[in-house]
Design an enzyme around this catalytic site. Structure first.
Site, mmCIF file in Angstrom:
data_model
loop_
_atom_site.group_PDB
_atom_site.id
_atom_site.type_symbol
_atom_site.label_atom_id
_atom_site.label_comp_id
_atom_site.label_asym_id
_atom_site.label_seq_id
_atom_site.Cartn_x
_atom_site.Cartn_y
_atom_site.Cartn_z
ATOM 1 C CD GLU A 78 -9.409 -59.297 -60.963
ATOM 2 O OE1 GLU A 78 -8.894 -58.527 -60.386
ATOM 3 O OE2 GLU A 78 -8.997 -59.790 -62.509
ATOM 4 C CG ASP B 105 -7.396 -61.940 -65.533
ATOM 5 O OD1 ASP B 105 -7.251 -62.932 -66.110
ATOM 6 O OD2 ASP B 105 -7.100 -61.573 -64.907
ATOM 7 C CD GLN C 254 -5.681 -60.877 -61.170
ATOM 8 O OE1 GLN C 254 -5.264 -59.943 -62.176
ATOM 9 N NE2 GLN C 254 -5.503 -60.508 -59.740
ATOM 10 C CD GLU D 220 -4.592 -57.031 -65.247
ATOM 11 O OE1 GLU D 220 -5.346 -58.497 -65.122
ATOM 12 O OE2 GLU D 220 -5.225 -56.382 -64.144
#
Length: 272
Positions: free
Chosen positions: A250, A186, A214, A151
């Site tokens: 998240e 993300d 995310q 990530e």
């Protein structure tokens, strides 16, 4: 229909960790994710997942000494054996919990901001270790029938993190060439570092190298219903692109205290 997973390390924090599973299920989540389930009894987590009909979709491999500031082992010098143990343990736990994905944190770059040749050499060595260890780890994941994720994380929230941009992450995955290693994209981190989210989704999702998404608002990392990212537009874009995997929630609920997470789920009810 998009599938949203509650991140139990960020949501429902007014409750003890093991009680957050029931809270998520009560709010209609069918998937959950978390940072470090190995900190809790595996049998207890199994019981909650099975009893509530929840799918654990993602967790992190052990990142080293988190309390001391470590944020991953994969690029750290002299930590080969510890990294391999962390991957073996994570894959075994993922198998036990029927979790298909494990996030592997890269680690922080060596200290030093002088920009001199020594710094550059250290940073290149860290990147080389990261790639070599991930190649080994992807082979282990293939044997286990699971997927590892890397990530890009923004360097404002995590200064010095080795991996911070999408192109680097996708280039690394492409070089290693294993279907068992993908990118965890993300949108919060991506917006802070790069912006132009719609174009990046259109570029990276059809390539098949994104294994998980995310979300959170920018800049406050709250519910995805305020701030500079237009999530209704992005959700429509994801549907148009045919995204069928999970989207991890998240974020930090803006309303603190009991019921804070549930009270802030209007965005999710509207999306459903």
């Amino acid at each position: 229909m998009l599938n949203f997973a509650a991140n139990l390390s960020w949501l429902y924090t007014e409750l003890p960790f093991l009680d957050r599973f029931e809270a998520a299920a009560r709010d209609g989540f069918t998937g959950v994710e978390c940072l470090f389930p190995h900190e809790h009894p595996t049998a207890e987590i199994q019981a909650r997942l099975q009893g509530l009909g929840l799918q654990l979709v993602l967790f992190n491999a052990a990142p080293g000494d988190w309390a001391a500031g470590e944020r991953g082992l994969a690029s750290l010098e002299g930590r080969d054996a510890e990294f391999q143990r962390s991957i073996d343990a994570a894959l075994a736990l993922a198998t036990a919990l029927n979790c298909p994905r494990v996030h592997v944190m890269a680690g922080l770059l060596p200290l030093g901001n002088t920009g001199d040749t020594a710094d550059a050499n250290q940073h290149q060595a860290a990147r080389s270790r990261f790639e070599q260890r991930l190649a080994w780890a992807a082979t282990q994941a293939q044997a286990a029938g699971l997927t590892l994720l890397i990530e890009p994380i923004n360097t404002r929230d995590m200064p010095g993190y080795l991996l911070s941009d999408q192109a680097s992450a996708h280039g690394l995955v492409e070089r290693i060439g294993s279907p068992h290693l993908k990118v965890q994209m993300d949108l919060y981190h991506c917006q802070i570092m790069e912006g132009d989210i719609t174009t990046r989704l259109r570029r990276w999702l059809p390539a098949g190298q994104v294994g998980h998404l995310q979300i959170a608002a920018v800049p406050d990392r709250g519910e995805p219903n305020q701030g500079e990212l237009n999530y209704p537009h992005l959700f429509s874009e994801l549907q148009a692109l045919g995204w069928q995997d999970w989207i991890g929630c998240e974020y930090k609920p803006r309303q603190a205290g009991a019921g804070g997470t549930s009270a802030g789920l209007g965005w999710l009810r509207a999306q459903r």
